[in-house]
Design a protein around this motif. Structure first.
Motif, PDB file in Angstrom:
ATOM      1  N   HIS A 137      29.628  40.842  48.055  1.00 25.72           N
ATOM      2  CA  HIS A 137      28.801  39.801  48.655  1.00 25.72           C
ATOM      3  C   HIS A 137      29.407  38.423  48.371  1.00 25.72           C
ATOM      4  O   HIS A 137      30.243  38.250  47.470  1.00 25.72           O
ATOM      5  CB  HIS A 137      27.380  39.870  48.103  1.00 25.72           C
ATOM      6  CG  HIS A 137      26.519  40.902  48.766  1.00 25.72           C
ATOM      7  ND1 HIS A 137      26.105  40.789  50.074  1.00 25.72           N
ATOM      8  CD2 HIS A 137      25.986  42.073  48.301  1.00 25.72           C
ATOM      9  CE1 HIS A 137      25.352  41.829  50.393  1.00 25.72           C
ATOM     10  NE2 HIS A 137      25.271  42.631  49.338  1.00 25.72           N
ATOM     11  N   SER A 138      28.955  37.435  49.129  1.00 23.34           N
ATOM     12  CA  SER A 138      29.543  36.091  49.100  1.00 23.34           C
ATOM     13  C   SER A 138      29.567  35.460  47.717  1.00 23.34           C
ATOM     14  O   SER A 138      30.547  34.816  47.329  1.00 23.34           O
ATOM     15  CB  SER A 138      28.777  35.168  50.052  1.00 23.34           C
ATOM     16  OG  SER A 138      28.829  35.634  51.371  1.00 23.34           O
ATOM     17  N   HIS A 139      28.484  35.615  46.960  1.00 27.65           N
ATOM     18  CA  HIS A 139      28.401  34.928  45.673  1.00 27.65           C
ATOM     19  C   HIS A 139      29.434  35.447  44.682  1.00 27.65           C
ATOM     20  O   HIS A 139      29.782  34.739  43.726  1.00 27.65           O
ATOM     21  CB  HIS A 139      26.994  35.075  45.085  1.00 27.65           C
ATOM     22  CG  HIS A 139      26.592  36.491  44.827  1.00 27.65           C
ATOM     23  ND1 HIS A 139      26.099  37.306  45.814  1.00 27.65           N
ATOM     24  CD2 HIS A 139      26.634  37.245  43.702  1.00 27.65           C
ATOM     25  CE1 HIS A 139      25.837  38.507  45.309  1.00 27.65           C
ATOM     26  NE2 HIS A 139      26.160  38.498  44.022  1.00 27.65           N
ATOM     27  N   LEU A 140      29.964  36.659  44.882  1.00 25.29           N
ATOM     28  CA  LEU A 140      30.972  37.204  43.975  1.00 25.29           C
ATOM     29  C   LEU A 140      32.397  36.910  44.431  1.00 25.29           C
ATOM     30  O   LEU A 140      33.269  36.626  43.601  1.00 25.29           O
ATOM     31  CB  LEU A 140      30.786  38.715  43.795  1.00 25.29           C
ATOM     32  CG  LEU A 140      29.623  39.150  42.910  1.00 25.29           C
ATOM     33  CD1 LEU A 140      29.699  40.644  42.623  1.00 25.29           C
ATOM     34  CD2 LEU A 140      29.608  38.384  41.579  1.00 25.29           C
ATOM     35  N   HIS A 141      32.678  36.987  45.736  1.00 25.55           N
ATOM     36  CA  HIS A 141      34.048  36.649  46.156  1.00 25.55           C
ATOM     37  C   HIS A 141      34.253  35.147  46.302  1.00 25.55           C
ATOM     38  O   HIS A 141      35.377  34.668  46.476  1.00 25.55           O
ATOM     39  CB  HIS A 141      34.464  37.391  47.422  1.00 25.55           C
ATOM     40  CG  HIS A 141      33.637  37.130  48.646  1.00 25.55           C
ATOM     41  ND1 HIS A 141      33.471  35.884  49.202  1.00 25.55           N
ATOM     42  CD2 HIS A 141      32.946  37.996  49.452  1.00 25.55           C
ATOM     43  CE1 HIS A 141      32.710  35.969  50.288  1.00 25.55           C
ATOM     44  NE2 HIS A 141      32.379  37.240  50.457  1.00 25.55           N
ATOM     45  N   GLY A 142      33.154  34.375  46.232  1.00 24.00           N
ATOM     46  CA  GLY A 142      33.261  32.927  46.154  1.00 24.00           C
ATOM     47  C   GLY A 142      33.286  32.193  47.468  1.00 24.00           C
ATOM     48  O   GLY A 142      33.261  30.964  47.495  1.00 24.00           O
ATOM     49  N   LYS A 143      33.303  32.914  48.570  1.00 24.92           N
ATOM     50  CA  LYS A 143      33.337  32.263  49.883  1.00 24.92           C
ATOM     51  C   LYS A 143      31.935  32.333  50.462  1.00 24.92           C
ATOM     52  O   LYS A 143      31.601  33.227  51.244  1.00 24.92           O
ATOM     53  CB  LYS A 143      34.345  32.969  50.790  1.00 24.92           C
ATOM     54  CG  LYS A 143      34.637  32.236  52.098  1.00 24.92           C
ATOM     55  CD  LYS A 143      35.303  30.902  51.848  1.00 24.92           C
ATOM     56  CE  LYS A 143      35.616  30.184  53.154  1.00 24.92           C
ATOM     57  NZ  LYS A 143      35.952  28.770  52.965  1.00 24.92           N
ATOM     58  N   ILE A 144      31.085  31.360  50.093  1.00 29.91           N
ATOM     59  CA  ILE A 144      29.686  31.427  50.516  1.00 29.91           C
ATOM     60  C   ILE A 144      29.450  30.777  51.875  1.00 29.91           C
ATOM     61  O   ILE A 144      28.424  31.023  52.505  1.00 29.91           O
ATOM     62  CB  ILE A 144      28.743  30.794  49.470  1.00 29.91           C
ATOM     63  CG1 ILE A 144      29.032  29.300  49.312  1.00 29.91           C
ATOM     64  CG2 ILE A 144      28.853  31.538  48.138  1.00 29.91           C
ATOM     65  CD1 ILE A 144      28.014  28.564  48.446  1.00 29.91           C
ATOM     66  N   ASP A 145      30.394  29.923  52.322  1.00 36.03           N
ATOM     67  CA  ASP A 145      30.229  29.254  53.617  1.00 36.03           C
ATOM     68  C   ASP A 145      31.599  29.006  54.230  1.00 36.03           C
ATOM     69  O   ASP A 145      32.619  29.473  53.716  1.00 36.03           O
ATOM     70  CB  ASP A 145      29.418  27.963  53.479  1.00 36.03           C
ATOM     71  CG  ASP A 145      30.020  26.998  52.466  1.00 36.03           C
ATOM     72  OD1 ASP A 145      31.263  26.973  52.314  1.00 36.03           O
ATOM     73  OD2 ASP A 145      29.253  26.266  51.810  1.00 36.03           O
ATOM     74  N   ASN A 146      31.633  28.266  55.335  1.00 37.88           N
ATOM     75  CA  ASN A 146      32.899  28.022  56.034  1.00 37.88           C
ATOM     76  C   ASN A 146      33.694  26.861  55.451  1.00 37.88           C
ATOM     77  O   ASN A 146      34.771  26.529  55.950  1.00 37.88           O
ATOM     78  CB  ASN A 146      32.643  27.760  57.520  1.00 37.88           C
ATOM     79  CG  ASN A 146      32.548  29.036  58.333  1.00 37.88           C
ATOM     80  OD1 ASN A 146      32.923  30.110  57.875  1.00 37.88           O
ATOM     81  ND2 ASN A 146      32.034  28.927  59.546  1.00 37.88           N
TER      82      ASN A 146
END
Length: 542
Positions: free
Chosen positions: A92-101
């Motif tokens: 999920h976004s919060h773990l791979h660090g890419k939460i937005d564009n």
């Protein structure tokens, strides 16, 4: 510790199912992953719906007919770059660090293609990835910078940036077929990712598809004039309506005298600043002026007469109900024109596999980075946890291994893709990946402990389209959404939808006392998923 034991059990189950589904270990399958941008379920014929009679995707329908269609595949964050980071990492976004564009992506972290490389696979990435920086784990990569362009697109590889003449969907396919035919070591299994720009805004069809739907009526969604009566501040405040937010120039290809004044002023400013003109991608006139004069003439000849009729009505007319209906028709015809090229090129790839004999041991999988609004709720774009953007297509084809015409209805999410590729290859699946291999499902066998709910989290606010931050849980029937942080009254607002009774999500029943017990149950499940997926406690949005 318990979580790791559970995940290890999942991995072992997946590996066993993979052995049953795969060929012998010495003949491991090739993996061909075709990924598009913003492709909606609504515009794929095999998924049915109001646009099915237009027959928009005969080649994708062919994959579904000869393979498996997943009817309940969803994303964890409905926005381009985070979805692609999830594809590579299985997180999920919060773990791979890419939460937005916004911002960069940590390419140094674990990604499935790196593991495939270590296990004897040749890997290639061609097309749109939307993750800044040098790609890792790919033997061959040629990617579009940022959003890319439909005409005369730039590409980046390890050798730098260069421009290709032509139409982007055709070029990406040409590059992929060239690599498959002559660019790889044919003694090794391969994993190639063919990532298309289509059908991202601003919907520029290939010349051969300009006007292909011009004389057809595109059925409208029932919710085209949704007033969001039962929804909260998020739906009311989102700036993604066809009526108000679609740009006349780049989105609707409707150029007014004011448009040209704006164009000349911007051109003068950019040249004075020493900036390249016309710029690549993301500029209102950029796509139009990256075309050659000959290409622009095809566009102008196809549109000029109808554009003049609309301009004669006056710009104010475009905000009337009839004007909105016209906007919808123009938008949908351009969008479907982009899909026509996408589908044609998928057909080219399938034909190549059959002609070369690769189809016998190559699994072909198709998906998109998220869904998209085709006028539902009066919108275009994505971002919300509402069904049209939360749900994404997934179709898989592997002759002799996947039962033709099969349909899966389990809850599947894009955190599952990386694990699936590794499982198919017989490669180890790391414990910290958060999804599950789909290999058992491809074999028609759903594990008894398969998930019963999905977690979703959207972060990009304040930003374009003004969609509030939100998280939620979906159990296949009920969807509970929590909007929070800036721009939300008192910092928190909830919505609940019963998808079985209200598939179009027009009626938020959160305040209905009949659902009190269900709300409590879903809030408990939401908290459980937050713990399982290690979501940080601070979700204030501040």
């Amino acid at each position: 510790m318990l979580k790791k034991v559970i995940l290890r059990t999942i991995v072992l189950w997946g590996a066993g199912a993979a052995m049953a589904l795969q060929a012998a270990p010495e003949n491991r399958p090739n993996i061909l992953w075709i990924f598009s941008d913003d492709h909606s379920i609504q515009t794929i014929g095999s998924y049915g719906g109001r646009l099915q009679k237009l027959n928009p995707t005969p080649n994708l329908d062919r994959i579904a007919k000869e393979g498996m269609r997943f009817d309940r595949c969803y994303v964890g964050n409905s926005i381009c770059a985070p979805s692609r980071a999830t594809l590579l990492t299985g997180k999920h976004s919060h773990l791979h660090g890419k939460i937005d564009n916004q911002g960069g992506f940590n390419h140094n972290q674990q990604q499935f293609q790196k593991i495939l490389q270590k296990n004897g696979y040749q890997t290639a990435m061609i097309g749109k990835i939307h993750l800044n920086g040098k790609m890792q784990g790919f033997d061959h990569w040629e990617v579009l910078p940022g959003q890319g362009d439909y005409y005369q697109p730039n590409f980046i590889s390890g050798k730098g940036m260069y421009t290709e003449e032509g139409y982007v969907t055709d070029i990406i396919t040409d590059k992929a077929l060239k690599w498959l035919d002559s660019g790889r070591d044919k003694d090794k299994p391969f994993m190639v990712m063919i990532h298309h720009k289509a059908a991202h805004r601003s919907w520029m069809p290939a010349l051969r598809h300009v006007g292909m739907y011009e004389n057809l009526f595109i059925p409208e969604p029932d919710s085209l004039f949704d007033d969001y009566a039962t929804r909260g501040v998020a739906a009311h405040s989102a700036t993604m309506t066809i009526r108000d937010e679609m740009r006349l120039e780049s989105d609707l290809k409707l150029y007014t005298p004011k448009s040209w004044e704006k164009y000349e002023a911007e051109k003068k400013k950019m040249i004075a600043a020493g900036k390249p003109f016309p710029p690549a991608g993301g500029w209102e006139f950029g796509a139009y002026f990256r075309m050659t004069p000959e290409q622009r003439k095809v566009w102008d000849d196809a549109r000029e007469a109808s554009n003049q009729k609309i301009l004669a009505k006056g710009e104010a007319w475009l905000k009337t109900p009839e004007g909105v209906k016209w906007r919808y028709q123009r938008y949908m015809k351009d969008y479907l024109g982009c899909i026509a090229s996408l589908d044609e090129n998928i057909g080219r790839v399938l034909d190549y596999l059959a002609e070369s004999g690769l189809d016998k041991n190559t699994i072909v999988m198709y998906s998109s980075d998220q869904g998209f609004y085709m006028g539902e709720h009066g919108w275009f774009d994505k971002r919300f946890m509402y069904e049209e953007s939360f749900r994404t297509p997934l179709i898989a084809y592997w002759p002799g291994h996947i039962k033709p015409g099969s349909v899966n209805t389990d809850l599947v999410q894009n955190i599952d893709f990386a694990e699936t590729f590794l499982d198919l290859a017989g490669a180890p699946v790391p414990d910290d990946m958060q999804g599950r291999s789909l290999v058992p499902l491809l074999a028609g066998k759903t594990p008894k402990d398969w998930r019963e709910s999905l977690y979703y989290h959207y972060y990009e606010y304040p930003a374009i389209h003004n969609v509030r931050r939100h998280e939620g849980v979906f159990n296949g029937r009920f969807k509970l959404i929590r909007f929070y942080g800036k721009g939300v009254p008192n910092g928190e607002e909830w919505e609940l939808f019963d998808i079985e009774k209200d598939p179009e999500e027009m009626n938020n029943v959160y305040g209905n006392p009949e659902y009190t017990a269900k709300i409590a149950e879903l809030k408990k499940e939401l908290q459980r998923l937050r713990e399982v997926y290690e979501v940080p406690e601070d979700t204030s949005g501040e």
